[in-house]
Enzyme design. Structure first.
Site, PDB file in Angstrom:
ATOM      1  N   SER A 133      30.583  -1.122 -27.977  1.00  0.00           N
ATOM      2  CA  SER A 133      29.975  -0.110 -28.841  1.00  0.00           C
ATOM      3  C   SER A 133      31.068   0.710 -29.504  1.00  0.00           C
ATOM      4  CB  SER A 133      29.081   0.820 -28.008  1.00  0.00           C
ATOM      5  OG  SER A 133      28.658   1.948 -28.745  1.00  0.00           O
ATOM      6  N   TYR A 146      27.098   6.737 -20.994  1.00  0.00           N
ATOM      7  CA  TYR A 146      27.238   5.513 -21.798  1.00  0.00           C
ATOM      8  C   TYR A 146      28.672   5.378 -22.301  1.00  0.00           C
ATOM      9  CZ  TYR A 146      26.025   1.932 -25.258  1.00  0.00           C
ATOM     10  OH  TYR A 146      25.956   0.780 -25.991  1.00  0.00           O
TER      11      TYR A 146
END
Length: 275
Positions: A133, A146
Site C-alpha cells: 500500500s 495498518y
C-alpha cells in the site's frame, strides 16, 4: 504446461479481479477466501477455489495443502492479497486489535509463504507478489495499525528478496493507493468493533473518519478500479526481470517521490492534513 497461481482474499476487490484476469491470460488460478460461502460463490463462477483464513494457522495449512494438491504438488505463483485496515488512533487501540491486524496482514502471509516456498525452491522457479500500500511508504493519522503492518511487509519482502537471490524465485511488491473496493466498509466494521469514539480525545476527528469510510467512491479524482492492479501483477508474474515495486495510482507515485526529496518535518506537515 499451465502455471498455477494461488490468490488470497478473492471474495471481492483486487483479489476477485485478479482471479478473473489471470485466467484470461493463461494461468490456472486457485482462488481463496476466508468464508465458506465465498468459496462456493467462486466455484460457481467456474474458478478453482479453497477456503483459507489468514488469521488461522490451521486454515492456512489446510488451504495451502488443498491448493498444492490441485496444482499437482507445486505452485508457480502466490499473490498475497487478503488484508484489512484497522482505523483508530494508536492510543485508543487495544493491543489485541493490533495483534489481529498483524495476524491477518503479515503473520498469515508469512505462514502461507512457508507452506508453498519449498516446492518453488525445488522447482527453481516461482513468483511471490505481495499487495502492499501507499501506507507502507508513508504514515497517516488514525491508520497506525495498518501503517505498521504494511511498513513491516515492505521490510519483510525486501529481506526475502535478498534471501531468494539465485533460487529462481522472485518477490515483488504492488503498492496501491486509493482503489475502489470493499476495503472501507471492512475498515468501518473493524473501527466500530475496537474503538469507542465517545471516550477519546479524538472524538471529532473520528466523525471525519467514519464519514470517509462511509463515502462511496473514495478520493475523488484519484481512486481507480481494482483492475488497475492487474497490469503490474501480470508483469510481476511474467517478466524475466520483475520489478521490486509497482506503484499504482497517482498518490503512491507522488508520496514515493516526496518521501525521497522532502525533509521529514516538511512531509509531516503534508501528511498531518490527511483526514
Amino acid at each position: 504446461m499451465s502455471r498455477f497461481v494461488l490468490i488470497t482474499g478473492c471474495s471481492s476487490g483486487i483479489g476477485l479481479a485478479a482471479a478473473k484476469a489471470l485466467g484470461e491470460h493463461g494461468f490456472t488460478v486457485i482462488a481463496s477466501a476466508r468464508k465458506a460461502e465465498d468459496v462456493t460463490r467462486l466455484q460457481q463462477a467456474g474458478l478453482l477455489a479453497v477456503q483459507l483464513d489468514l488469521a488461522d494457522p490451521a486454515s492456512i495449512e489446510q488451504g495451502a495443502g488443498a491448493a498444492l494438491a490441485l496444482a499437482g504438488g507445486r505452485l508457480y505463483g502466490l499473490f498475497n492479497n487478503g488484508a484489512y485496515g484497522q482505523p483508530g488512533a494508536l492510543e485508543d487501540l487495544p493491543t489485541e486489535a493490533l495483534r489481529e491486524q498483524f495476524e491477518t496482514n503479515l503473520f498469515g502471509w508469512h505462514h502461507l509463504i512457508r507452506q508453498v516456498l519449498p516446492a518453488m525452491l525445488a522447482a527453481r522457479e516461482g513468483r511471490i507478489v505481495q499487495n502492499s500500500s501507499v501506507l507502507g511508504l508513508v504514515a497517516m493519522k488514525y491508520r497506525g495499525a495498518y501503517n505498521a503492518s504494511k511498513f513491516a511487509l515492505e521490510g519483510y519482502s525486501d529481506t526475502l528478496r535478498l534471501e531468494l537471490v539465485g533460487t529462481g524465485v522472485h518477490i515483488s511488491l504492488i503498492e496501491p493507493g486509493p482503489i475502489d473496493t470493499r476495503f472501507r466498509a471492512n475498515a468501518r466494521s473493524a473501527f466500530l468493533r475496537h474503538i469507542d469514539p465517545a471516550q477519546s480525545r479524538h472524538q471529532a476527528a473520528y466523525q471525519q473518519t467514519l464519514s470517509r469510510l462511509e463515502r462511496e467512491g473514495g478520493a475523488r479524482g484519484f481512486t481507480l478500479p481494482s483492475e488497475a492492479c492487474i497490469p503490474p501483477l501480470l508483469h510481476a508474474l511474467t517478466s524475466e526481470r520483475p520489478r521490486h515495486r509497482y506503484p499504482v495510482t497517482f498518490p503512491t507515485r507522488l508520496f514515493a517521490i516526496l518521501r525521497r526529496l522532502l525533509p521529514s518535518r516538511w512531509l509531516d506537515r503534508i501528511l498531518a492534513k490527511s483526514a
